[in-house]
Design an enzyme around this catalytic site. Structure first.
Site, PDB file in Angstrom:
ATOM      1  N   SER A 138       0.872  -1.177   0.000  1.00 44.22           N
ATOM      2  CA  SER A 138       0.000   0.000   0.000  1.00 44.22           C
ATOM      3  C   SER A 138       0.901   1.217   0.000  1.00 44.22           C
ATOM      4  O   SER A 138       2.089   1.110   0.348  1.00 44.22           O
ATOM      5  CB  SER A 138      -0.855  -0.003   1.279  1.00 44.22           C
ATOM      6  N   TYR A 151      -1.944  -1.187  10.461  1.00 48.74           N
ATOM      7  CA  TYR A 151      -1.894  -1.311   9.001  1.00 48.74           C
ATOM      8  C   TYR A 151      -0.586  -0.751   8.452  1.00 48.74           C
ATOM      9  O   TYR A 151       0.077  -1.389   7.624  1.00 48.74           O
ATOM     10  CB  TYR A 151      -3.102  -0.567   8.423  1.00 48.74           C
TER      11      TYR A 151
END
Ligand code: NAD
Length: 255
Positions: A138, A151
């Protein structure tokens, strides 16, 4: 042309994983799906390209189920040539109130599962001297946002693991790279838009506001676009692309 290659795409019943699975199926690869939810619909989306996908429902937070999934890939398809580590979950909360069980689940699913599938797929790839490991990290593998501690930590970890795997396979036909998408409109992101609406954001503008904060293009990246980049990384033209964290993010990390 990926005829004769088998691609295992984790978390491929939805969103980015399903999009990548379809692009790889269209290019001729055998596909093994994984994930929860509407499994039959996902199978149909892949089958339209003329290949009957395999499926294994391993919960990637459980190492023993990952071992079982890799055994299934070996016995049913002769192993994994293309490993797309895509499954991931999100939770948004300040670090001091971040639920411990969410931290543990995010680290297990978003990071540790990548270690397990990689270590189990590599021996077969080395034997055949060909393999592609593509980790869906990401932009949060490169930069942080507030309230995403687990995350961001997991995705930075994935980028690090990608580099180490790339170095250990550098003198072989196996490559390992990471993709770093910006916002893609999938259930994972819709859930964050819904949370903003629940917290008082105007429903008609919540989506635009989310984009405006981070993504200069003000447009979502699509699963199909990520599939095309994946396809390039699977090609011979990409044989010396090793250990990169390639962002496709509408300009997010250029700022
Ligand atoms: P999604 O929620 O649409 O899909 C997630 C997939 O993972 C589903 O198939 C789900 O069933 C599966 N999954 C969830 N928990 C699992 C578990 N324990 N075991 C096995 N499968 C499990 O999400 P998405 O947006 O398509 O995200 C896919 C990946 O892309 C994730 O790693 C995510 O972090 C990453 N990513 C997404 C975005 C975005 O904007 N959507 C941006 C950057 C990176």
């Amino acid at each position: 042309n990926l005829h004769g290659k088998t691609a295992l795409v984790t978390g491929s019943t939805s969103g980015i994983g399903l999009g990548i699975a379809q692009v790889l199926a269209k290019a001729g690869a055998n596909i093994i799906l994984n994930g929860f939810g509407d499994i039959e619909a996902a199978k149909d989306r892949v089958a339209q390209y003329g290949t009957t996908p395999g499926y294994h429902g391993a919960d990637l937070s459980d190492e023993t189920q990952i071992v079982d999934m890799m055994r299934y890939a070996q016995s049913e398809f002769g192993g994994v040539d293309i490993l797309i580590n895509n499954a991931g979950i999100q939770h948004v909360s300040p670090v001091e109130t971040f639920p411990v069980e969410k931290w543990n689940a995010i680290i297990a699913i978003n990071l540790s599962s990548v270690f397990h599938t990689t270590r189990l797929a590599l021996p077969g790839m080395r034997e055949r001297n060909w393999g592609r490991i593509i980790n869906i990290a990401s932009v949060h593998g490169l930069v942080a946002s507030k309230e995403k501690s687990a995350y961001v930590a997991a995705k930075h970890g994935v980028v690090g693991l990608t580099k180490t795997t790339a170095l250990e396979t550098a003198q072989s036909g196996v490559t390992c790279n990471a993709l770093c998408p910006g916002w893609v409109l999938t259930p994972l992101v819709q859930q964050q838009i819904d949370k903003r609406i629940a917290d008082g954001a105007a429903p008609e503008s919540a989506r635009d506001a989310l984009l405006a904060e981070k993504q200069p293009s003000r447009e979502f990246v699509t699963p199909e676009q990520l599939g095309e980049l994946t396809l390039f990384l699977c090609s011979e033209g990409a044989a010396q692309v090793r250990g990169v964290a390639w962002n496709m993010d509408g300009g997010w990390v250029a700022q």
